[in-house]
Design a protein around this motif. Structure first.
Motif, short mmCIF file in Angstrom:
data_model
loop_
_atom_site.label_atom_id
_atom_site.label_comp_id
_atom_site.label_asym_id
_atom_site.label_seq_id
_atom_site.Cartn_x
_atom_site.Cartn_y
_atom_site.Cartn_z
N PHE A 84 6.08 2.17 0.65
CA PHE A 84 4.92 1.29 0.71
C PHE A 84 4.90 0.55 2.05
N ASP A 85 3.70 0.26 2.51
CA ASP A 85 3.52 -0.59 3.68
C ASP A 85 3.07 -1.97 3.22
N THR A 89 0.85 -1.19 0.00
CA THR A 89 0.00 0.00 0.00
C THR A 89 0.88 1.24 0.00
N ALA A 90 0.70 2.08 -1.01
CA ALA A 90 1.52 3.28 -1.12
C ALA A 90 1.14 4.29 -0.04
N PRO A 94 4.26 -6.26 10.22
CA PRO A 94 4.39 -5.07 9.37
C PRO A 94 5.79 -4.92 8.80
N ALA A 95 5.85 -4.37 7.60
CA ALA A 95 7.12 -4.07 6.95
C ALA A 95 6.94 -2.81 6.11
N VAL A 96 8.04 -2.13 5.86
CA VAL A 96 8.05 -0.93 5.03
C VAL A 96 8.98 -1.18 3.85
N ALA A 114 6.24 -3.93 -5.19
CA ALA A 114 6.42 -2.50 -4.91
C ALA A 114 7.17 -1.82 -6.06
N LEU A 115 8.23 -2.46 -6.56
CA LEU A 115 8.98 -1.86 -7.67
C LEU A 115 8.11 -1.73 -8.91
N GLY A 116 7.22 -2.69 -9.12
CA GLY A 116 6.33 -2.61 -10.27
C GLY A 116 5.38 -1.44 -10.23
N GLN A 117 5.19 -0.85 -9.05
CA GLN A 117 4.31 0.31 -8.94
C GLN A 117 5.04 1.64 -9.16
#
Length: 284
Positions: free
Chosen positions: A27-28, A18-19, A78-80, A53-56
């Motif tokens: 992103f989360d 999630t951006a 959770p991760a960032v 995430a990179l694809g976004q």
């Protein structure tokens, strides 16, 4: 149960990012306990999450080549993901992603660093000139999986921790490379298997990143047990896989100084080499 589809499956939900609207490129994510082995989150699952995430942020959608360095063991929760666009060209683009988690003191700890080049697999030319041939493996129904006794997927080598990931995978091992599960490793350092996701979702470039790190370690076929953590993993995605089960072979030729390499190849249902991988892993 209805078959899951690309974009609507447990894998897609568990690799979702999630951006943050106020932090471009950040992103989360919620790392799921469903993809753990021996209490650690699977490296291929982590790589697929970072790749999503990179694809976004990159202008191209498909990973062509992606390399991950695993710095510390990731945990469910959770991760960032912090991404950077390194270069955006006409046919290819390159970016970097860092996956971080908070430690007990609330400080961000980097778990994974990824560099990747993306493009459009559907735009690649059809010309293929190769000496690579699909490897031999018995038909799916003659290979061994969790339903066969002894329980290959939950063999003693996995018994000291969580094996949640095995519930989400449909792996059928070539009996010729499954002797380690009954105390008879071949010593060749080879694992061959049919592979799919348990919910029936077909493969795509992101799930190929999971597939290359989903088989039991080749160290087991060398007669070694225990955790074999990945230090570095590189994947080359060669084309978009056709629907149907994948065939995966991994092999190590050199174990020295407590480290081994694993070379992997993934073939689709149309006998195309869809992905290749190499990883360096530590034997404990």
């Amino acid at each position: 149960m209805a078959q899951a589809t690309i974009g609507n499956s447990e894998f897609d939900r568990d690799t979702a990012v999630t951006a943050r609207p106020d932090e471009p490129g950040v992103f989360d994510a919620q790392l799921s306990a469903g993809w753990t082995i021996l209490r650690a989150v699977n490296g291929g699952y982590l790589l697929a999450t970072a790749a999503r995430a990179l694809g976004q942020v990159l202008p191209h959608r498909d990973p062509f080549t992606i390399t991950a360095h695993y710095l510390t063991a990731s945990e469910p929760g959770p991760a960032v993901l912090r991404t950077d666009v390194i270069r955006a060209g006409r046919t290819m683009s390159t970016g970097q992603a860092r996956l971080l988690q908070a430690d007990g003191a609330g400080q961000e700890v980097e778990r994974l660093r990824v560099t990747a080049t993306y493009g459009d697999l559907d735009a690649l030319p059809d010309d293929v000139r190769t000496s690579a041939k699909p490897f031999d493996i018995p038909p799916y129904e003659r290979c061994v999986g969790r339903a066969d006794g002894p329980d290959v997927a939950d063999a003693a080598a996995f018994s000291s921790g969580s094996t949640e990931i095995t519930d989400r995978l449909d792996i059928r091992l070539d009996p010729a490379t499954a002797g380690w599960a009954v105390g008879e490793p071949s010593g060749r350092g080879e694992i061959r298997a049919w592979f799919g996701l348990a919910d029936g979702r077909d493969a795509d470039p992101l799930s190929l990143l999971l597939a290359v790190d989903a088989l039991p370690p080749t160290a087991f076929d060398l007669g070694l047990g225990g955790w074999v953590p990945t230090v570095e993993l590189t994947v080359h995605v060669r084309c978009r896989p056709a629907p149907g089960a994948l065939r995966i072979a991994t092999r190590t030729r050199n174990l020295a100084g407590g480290f081994l390499e694993e070379d992997g190849e993934v073939w689709d249902s149309e006998d195309r080499l869809v992905a290749q991988s190499r990883q360096l892993a530590r034997v404990r």
